[in-house]
Design an enzyme around this catalytic site. Structure first.
Site, PDB file in Angstrom:
ATOM      1  N   PHE A 100      33.402  51.979  44.371  1.00 20.14           N
ATOM      2  CA  PHE A 100      32.438  51.030  43.819  1.00 20.14           C
ATOM      3  C   PHE A 100      31.469  50.510  44.880  1.00 20.14           C
ATOM      4  CE2 PHE A 100      36.482  50.923  41.601  1.00 20.14           C
ATOM      5  CZ  PHE A 100      36.089  51.277  40.321  1.00 20.14           C
ATOM      6  N   ASP A 110      46.491  48.497  50.929  1.00 19.06           N
ATOM      7  CA  ASP A 110      46.426  48.550  49.464  1.00 19.06           C
ATOM      8  C   ASP A 110      47.817  48.864  48.929  1.00 19.06           C
ATOM      9  OD1 ASP A 110      45.751  49.216  46.689  1.00 19.06           O
ATOM     10  OD2 ASP A 110      43.706  49.508  47.381  1.00 19.06           O
ATOM     11  N   SER A 139      48.700  42.675  49.909  1.00 16.11           N
ATOM     12  CA  SER A 139      47.829  42.109  50.942  1.00 16.11           C
ATOM     13  C   SER A 139      48.504  41.009  51.767  1.00 16.11           C
ATOM     14  CB  SER A 139      46.577  41.558  50.246  1.00 16.11           C
ATOM     15  OG  SER A 139      45.919  40.615  51.031  1.00 16.11           O
ATOM     16  N   HIS A 192      39.936  40.892  41.807  1.00 19.16           N
ATOM     17  CA  HIS A 192      38.928  39.867  41.522  1.00 19.16           C
ATOM     18  C   HIS A 192      39.485  38.641  40.819  1.00 19.16           C
ATOM     19  CE1 HIS A 192      35.516  43.081  41.718  1.00 19.16           C
ATOM     20  NE2 HIS A 192      36.104  42.882  42.867  1.00 19.16           N
ATOM     21  N   HIS A 220      33.235  41.946  49.474  1.00 19.07           N
ATOM     22  CA  HIS A 220      32.507  42.776  48.511  1.00 19.07           C
ATOM     23  C   HIS A 220      32.585  42.171  47.109  1.00 19.07           C
ATOM     24  CE1 HIS A 220      31.605  46.718  46.309  1.00 19.07           C
ATOM     25  NE2 HIS A 220      30.514  46.343  46.912  1.00 19.07           N
ATOM     26  N   ASP A 221      31.627  42.535  46.290  1.00 16.09           N
ATOM     27  CA  ASP A 221      31.541  42.102  44.889  1.00 16.09           C
ATOM     28  C   ASP A 221      31.192  40.625  44.751  1.00 16.09           C
ATOM     29  OD1 ASP A 221      32.274  44.709  43.825  1.00 16.09           O
ATOM     30  OD2 ASP A 221      34.261  44.283  44.625  1.00 16.09           O
TER      31      ASP A 221
HETATM   32 MG    MG Z   1      34.580  46.122  45.586  1.00 21.31          MG
END
Ligand code: MG
Length: 209
Positions: free
Chosen positions: A18, A69, A122, A142, A167-168
Site C-alpha cells: 500500500f 510483523d 509489535s 489502524h 504511514h497512512d
Molecule cells: Mg500503510
C-alpha cells in the site's frame, strides 16, 4: 556505488502493498541518512514492499532492517474487510499468512543479508529489541488501540537525531481512518519529534528530545 550500495533486484511495486513509489523512495532516503545512528525498524511488513525500499537503504548505511510483523494481517485485511486478499489465506491455519509472500519478495530482491524478519506482535518485539534505532516506521494496524500501542512501544526507541515515520496519515477523515493521523499529532505535540517531511500519506519526523 559500493558493494553495499545496490538496489533491490526486483521492483518494490511488483510486490503487494500500500506504499506508493514516492513514499517508498522518501523512506529510503531518510533511512540512508540516519542508518548510521542504529538499525532501521519497520512495524508492519505485510508482503515486503516497504522492506524492498528500506532494506537496500539500511545496507548502504551499514546496518539492517528489522521487519516486525505477526504476518496474520491487520484488522482491515481480515475476511469481510476492505483490504482482504484471499490469496494470502492459509486454509490449514484458518488465518491470513503474509510471511511466505514476504520471504519470497526479500529473497527475489537479493535482500536476505539486509532484512531480518521478526515474526512477533509489535509490543513483544519492542520488549525484545534494544534501541536506539536510526529510523522506525509505524505502518501497522489502524485500530486506535493498535496505533497507540505502536507509538508507545516504539517512539522512545528512536535515537536522538533519528527519525520516526508514520504511514497512512490522512488529515481528511474521508480519505482514511484516523488513528495514524492521531499518533502523528501526538508525536508532534509530545515535543519529542519535529515534523520533517510529508510525502503522500507518509509523515517523517526527526527526534529532537
Ligand atoms: Mg500503510
Amino acid at each position: 556505488m559500493t558493494a553495499l550500495d545496490r538496489p533491490a533486484l526486483i521492483d518494490p511495486e511488483s510486490v503487494r502493498g500500500f506504499l506508493s513509489r514516492e513514499e517508498g523512495e522518501a523512506l529510503a532516503r531518510a533511512a540512508r541518512r540516519v542508518g548510521g545512528l542504529g538499525p532501521i525498524v519497520e512495524v508492519g511488513a505485510y508482503c515486503g514492499r516497504s522492506a524492498l525500499y528500506l532494506g537496500p537503504a539500511a545496507r548502504a548505511a551499514g546496518t539492517v532492517l528489522v521487519s516486525v510483523d505477526h504476518h496474520r494481517g491487520s484488522e482491515e485485511h481480515q475476511p469481510g474487510w476492505e483490504w482482504h486478499d484471499h490469496e494470502l489465506w492459509d486454509e490449514a491455519a484458518g488465518a491470513l499468512d503474509t510471511l511466505p509472500a514476504f520471504r519470497d519478495a526479500v529473497r527475489r530482491a537479493g535482500l536476505e543479508d539486509a532484512v531480518v524478519a521478526l515474526v512477533a506482535d509489535s509490543r513483544v518485539a519492542a520488549h525484545l529489541l534494544r534501541g536506539p534505532f536510526g529510523l522506525v516506521l509505524i505502518d501497522g494496524g489502524h485500530a486506535l488501540k493498535t496505533a497507540l500501542g505502536d507509538w508507545r512501544a516504539w517512539a522512545v526507541a528512536v535515537a536522538p537525531g533519528g527519525m520516526l515515520a508514520i504511514h497512512d496519515v490522512f488529515p481528511d477523515p474521508a480519505d482514511g481512518g484516523r488513528p495514524p493521523c492521531e499518533i502523528y499529532r501526538h508525536a508532534v505535540a509530545s515535543g519529542l519529534f519535529e515534523a520533517a517531511e510529508t510525502v503522500g500519506a507518509l509523515r517523517l519526523l526527526t527526534r529532537v528530545g
